[in-house]
Motif scaffolding. Structure first.
Motif, PDB file in Angstrom:
ATOM      1  N   UNK A  28      68.981  34.316  65.758  1.00 40.82           N
ATOM      2  CA  UNK A  28      69.438  35.554  67.521  1.00 40.82           C
ATOM      3  C   UNK A  28      69.119  35.041  68.796  1.00 40.82           C
ATOM      4  N   UNK A  29      70.112  34.865  69.218  1.00 39.65           N
ATOM      5  CA  UNK A  29      69.554  33.979  70.768  1.00 39.65           C
ATOM      6  C   UNK A  29      68.528  35.444  71.714  1.00 39.65           C
ATOM      7  N   UNK A  30      67.934  34.993  71.995  1.00 41.71           N
ATOM      8  CA  UNK A  30      67.302  35.760  72.533  1.00 41.71           C
ATOM      9  C   UNK A  30      66.384  35.314  74.547  1.00 41.71           C
ATOM     10  N   UNK A  31      65.611  36.681  74.441  1.00 39.46           N
ATOM     11  CA  UNK A  31      64.623  36.158  76.329  1.00 39.46           C
ATOM     12  C   UNK A  31      63.693  36.325  75.688  1.00 39.46           C
ATOM     13  N   UNK A  32      62.565  36.058  75.900  1.00 40.80           N
ATOM     14  CA  UNK A  32      61.221  35.730  75.458  1.00 40.80           C
ATOM     15  C   UNK A  32      60.577  36.833  77.137  1.00 40.80           C
ATOM     16  N   UNK A  33      59.543  38.018  76.806  1.00 38.19           N
ATOM     17  CA  UNK A  33      59.037  38.239  78.001  1.00 38.19           C
ATOM     18  C   UNK A  33      57.473  38.283  77.840  1.00 38.19           C
ATOM     19  N   UNK A  34      57.253  38.110  79.114  1.00 39.95           N
ATOM     20  CA  UNK A  34      55.262  37.740  78.099  1.00 39.95           C
ATOM     21  C   UNK A  34      54.771  38.795  79.797  1.00 39.95           C
TER      22      UNK A  34
ATOM     23  N   UNK B 125      47.562  32.861  71.350  1.00 39.79           N
ATOM     24  CA  UNK B 125      46.391  34.384  72.417  1.00 39.79           C
ATOM     25  C   UNK B 125      47.679  34.988  73.464  1.00 39.79           C
ATOM     26  N   UNK B 126      48.704  35.584  73.037  1.00 37.13           N
ATOM     27  CA  UNK B 126      49.733  35.962  74.262  1.00 37.13           C
ATOM     28  C   UNK B 126      50.680  36.426  74.243  1.00 37.13           C
ATOM     29  N   UNK B 127      50.555  37.522  74.341  1.00 37.95           N
ATOM     30  CA  UNK B 127      51.782  38.912  73.768  1.00 37.95           C
ATOM     31  C   UNK B 127      52.786  38.672  74.773  1.00 37.95           C
ATOM     32  N   UNK B 128      54.337  38.751  73.939  1.00 36.93           N
ATOM     33  CA  UNK B 128      55.492  38.627  73.540  1.00 36.93           C
ATOM     34  C   UNK B 128      55.868  39.524  73.432  1.00 36.93           C
ATOM     35  N   UNK B 129      57.545  39.895  73.906  1.00 36.94           N
ATOM     36  CA  UNK B 129      58.909  41.244  73.479  1.00 36.94           C
ATOM     37  C   UNK B 129      59.645  39.582  73.383  1.00 36.94           C
ATOM     38  N   UNK B 130      60.514  39.450  72.545  1.00 37.52           N
ATOM     39  CA  UNK B 130      61.831  38.563  71.979  1.00 37.52           C
ATOM     40  C   UNK B 130      62.765  40.199  72.167  1.00 37.52           C
TER      41      UNK B 130
ATOM     42  N   UNK C 140      62.081  40.213  67.390  1.00 35.88           N
ATOM     43  CA  UNK C 140      60.352  40.407  67.830  1.00 35.88           C
ATOM     44  C   UNK C 140      59.232  40.131  68.877  1.00 35.88           C
ATOM     45  N   UNK C 141      58.104  40.785  68.089  1.00 32.38           N
ATOM     46  CA  UNK C 141      57.183  41.439  69.271  1.00 32.38           C
ATOM     47  C   UNK C 141      55.728  40.884  68.959  1.00 32.38           C
ATOM     48  N   UNK C 142      54.420  40.350  69.347  1.00 29.27           N
ATOM     49  CA  UNK C 142      53.662  40.494  69.533  1.00 29.27           C
ATOM     50  C   UNK C 142      52.704  40.905  70.147  1.00 29.27           C
ATOM     51  N   UNK C 143      51.809  42.032  70.038  1.00 32.31           N
ATOM     52  CA  UNK C 143      50.415  42.533  70.660  1.00 32.31           C
ATOM     53  C   UNK C 143      49.739  42.385  70.394  1.00 32.31           C
TER      54      UNK C 143
ATOM     55  N   UNK D 256      46.314  40.655  66.716  1.00 29.41           N
ATOM     56  CA  UNK D 256      47.611  40.794  66.237  1.00 29.41           C
ATOM     57  C   UNK D 256      48.819  41.451  65.779  1.00 29.41           C
ATOM     58  N   UNK D 257      49.161  42.532  66.205  1.00 30.92           N
ATOM     59  CA  UNK D 257      50.726  43.102  65.972  1.00 30.92           C
ATOM     60  C   UNK D 257      51.409  43.121  65.900  1.00 30.92           C
ATOM     61  N   UNK D 258      52.138  42.941  65.345  1.00 31.80           N
ATOM     62  CA  UNK D 258      53.680  41.732  64.863  1.00 31.80           C
ATOM     63  C   UNK D 258      54.955  42.891  64.378  1.00 31.80           C
ATOM     64  N   UNK D 259      55.857  42.952  65.070  1.00 30.64           N
ATOM     65  CA  UNK D 259      56.866  42.965  64.514  1.00 30.64           C
ATOM     66  C   UNK D 259      58.331  42.243  64.787  1.00 30.64           C
ATOM     67  N   UNK D 260      59.082  42.738  63.482  1.00 27.73           N
ATOM     68  CA  UNK D 260      59.939  41.506  62.913  1.00 27.73           C
ATOM     69  C   UNK D 260      61.170  42.728  62.715  1.00 27.73           C
ATOM     70  N   UNK D 261      62.438  41.679  63.333  1.00 22.50           N
ATOM     71  CA  UNK D 261      63.354  43.542  62.774  1.00 22.50           C
ATOM     72  C   UNK D 261      64.044  42.935  61.680  1.00 22.50           C
ATOM     73  N   UNK D 262      64.838  43.940  60.882  1.00 23.04           N
ATOM     74  CA  UNK D 262      65.049  44.088  59.716  1.00 23.04           C
ATOM     75  C   UNK D 262      66.767  43.549  59.506  1.00 23.04           C
ATOM     76  N   UNK D 263      67.235  42.588  58.455  1.00 18.22           N
ATOM     77  CA  UNK D 263      68.644  42.745  58.292  1.00 18.22           C
ATOM     78  C   UNK D 263      69.535  42.565  58.647  1.00 18.22           C
TER      79      UNK D 263
END
Length: 534
Positions: free
Chosen positions: A319-325, A408-413, A423-426, A456-463
């Motif tokens: 899935x094409x996404x934009x990464x924000x930091x 070591x960098x937080x991001x959200x896609x 996808x998100x990593x706090x 590292x708190x992660x979240x991945x989208x479901x199917x």
């Protein structure tokens, strides 16, 4: 057949023109984008719909919002201080041993929600539950493992040592209390106690029974139970009031109030600007994102809003996404707008070099959470391994890994059309400011910022979410393929007509030339046959 050629050629040229026009429209995405965008906007809101029986039920977006199907995990690495005696007696800097990860499966759900203002707003509470996952954790990791960490309660006594009560400094009372305990500046506790369960420091009971010092307990300066995530498992993170996306989907997730406040209490930060509660709740984002626009997210754990900016295009499971930091200067006190997150009442000096630490502020990359937490503990937040902070902060302790943006960098896609997180990593590190003070037990130490843990708190989208987003991508992808194909066919049609015309013209020219040659060759022969004999 030849008489019909002009009509045939004209038809092919018109067809080629139409194919080229359709191809160009598909390539720039006008038809498909319009259809996809209207569908996304039409579904991008929190609310209810009616099923085939006419019963009012939450729409698909609301169902996912109430109980997110995303796979979420919390990974924690603890820093074990290995040289307490060396720190207290030989001026050594803290040496840290990184242990982990301790992995927790995370489950979120809305335990309360109420639509208001003609369904344009929703009030809700979000509950988080954490379950220790031993199989996913490191081989030696278990919750009864013990770790030595900075003692937050002791630091409160360091601050209180210079207080005068009835004309007498209470330093001497504190010194007598410290002689009754085996640990003071650093304390050894179980992992479970340091995180969610909390621990009772033996100093507290002694202090609370001391007639001179008991006021520290009465004024809640000392927390009875200490834990860096104490009270955060199985609880909510406050009352959120956000926009539902009705009538405008571009306002979905916009935060109106948190805990019935539009700004944090006056003592939290030094200016009204810094205390603003604005942006979104970090769970819902506007559709049709624009790269040049920043995202603003309110984070109650740090009592402030933060910004995220576009970094790069990525692909998350196709899935094409934009990464924000976070911007690199988010926690840089040299920016005037960031000075309000310092403390005009005073900040301990950890570094004499003013290029590393300016007056009343922490070094870049750190934020003071003391006024944001109960009991005002000297707790500071940073990126793991002090990434994006001056290297002097990293060198003040030993045993830390070299910081890097990849780890070591937080991001959200975000998928930009729907504004849905893929996808998100706090990622953050919790530190304690250890101040020398005037107590005898710390006379050989220096002021230092000591890491306690990083997470590292992660979240991945479901199917299901992936399939929906793939549908959006495929519609635009096939539109591109169709555009290329249609434009190519149009150009090929034109080219074929021109080639046929050129070939036909050449054949016609050759036939005409041959005819003329034959005529010229035949003409002298006729002259000889008819000429009279002399």
């Amino acid at each position: 057949m030849l008489k019909k050629a002009p009509c045939l050629f004209g038809s092919v040229i018109v067809l080629g023109l139409l194919l080229a026009a359709v191809g160009i429209l598909l390539l720039i995405g006008i038809p498909i984008d319009g259809i996809v965008n209207r569908q996304v906007i039409g579904q991008d809101f929190l609310g209810y719909t009616r099923d085939e029986n006419g019963t009012e039920v939450p729409n698909k977006m609301t169902e996912s919002w109430l109980k997110p199907p995303y796979a979420m995990q919390l990974n924690i690495w603890m820093f074990n201080v290995t040289n307490v005696d060396g720190i207290l007696k030989r001026h050594e800097k803290p040496n840290l041993q990184e242990i982990g990860p301790f992995v927790f499966d995370e489950v979120q759900e809305k335990v309360y929600h109420k639509f208001m203002e003609n369904d344009t707003r929703v009030l809700y509470k979000n509950k988080k539950l954490y379950y220790f996952n031993k199989n996913a954790s490191c081989a030696t990791c278990h919750m009864d493992m013990k770790v030595t960490i900075p003692n937050i309660v002791f630091q409160k006594l360091v601050d209180a040592a210079d207080i005068t009560v009835f004309g007498v400094r209470i330093k001497f009372a504190i010194e007598s209390v410290l002689k009754m305990v085996s640990e003071a500046p650093y304390i050894t506790v179980k992992i479970s106690e340091a995180l969610f369960d909390g621990y009772e420091d033996p100093i507290i009971d002694i202090v609370c029974k001391n007639k001179i010092l008991q006021f520290l307990c009465e004024t809640n300066s000392l927390q009875r139970r200490v834990g860096f995530f104490y009270g955060q498992n199985g609880t909510t993170d406050g009352n959120w009031e956000v926009d539902t996306g009705v009538p405008s989907p571009f306002k979905i997730g916009h935060l109106y109030t948190w805990n019935n406040m539009t700004e944090m209490p006056e003592g939290t930060w030094d200016t009204q600007y810094a205390r603003m509660i604005n942006g979104t709740d970090g769970q819902l984002f506007s559709p049709m994102l624009k790269r040049e626009e920043r995202l603003t997210i309110f984070v109650p754990q740090i009592c402030r809003s933060v910004q995220m900016e576009y970094s790069k295009d990525v692909s998350v499971q196709g899935v094409p996404s934009w990464r924000y930091v976070p911007p690199l200067d988010l926690y840089d006190p040299k920016r005037p707008e960031n000075r309000a997150f310092c403390n005009k009442a005073g900040m301990p000096r950890f570094f004499d070099n003013t290029s590393v630490q300016i007056e009343n502020c922490l070094p870049a990359g750190l934020i003071d959470l003391s006024r944001c937490q109960s009991g005002n503990p000297r707790v500071y937040l940073s990126n793991p391994h002090f990434y994006n902070s001056p290297m002097e902060v990293w060198h003040a302790v030993s045993g830390l890994s070299v910081p890097s943006p990849s780890n070591d960098l937080t991001f959200v896609d975000l998928e930009p059309t729907a504004g849905v997180p893929t996808q998100a990593k706090r990622i953050m590190q919790i530190n304690v400011g250890m101040v020398k003070g005037s107590l005898s037990i710390t006379e050989n130490t220096t002021n230092v910022i000591v890491p306690v843990l990083w997470m590292n708190e992660t979240a991945y989208f479901d199917q299901g979410t992936r399939d929906q987003l793939i549908g959006i991508f495929n519609a635009k992808h096939y539109s591109f393929i169709g555009g290329v194909t249609s434009l190519s066919l149009g150009l090929i049609s034109w080219l074929a007509v021109f080639v046929v015309i050129i070939i036909y013209s050449q054949q016609t020219s050759e036939e005409e030339y041959s005819r003329l040659v034959l005529e010229e060759e035949e003409q002298p022969t006729e002259s000889l046959e008819t000429a009279p004999l002399e």
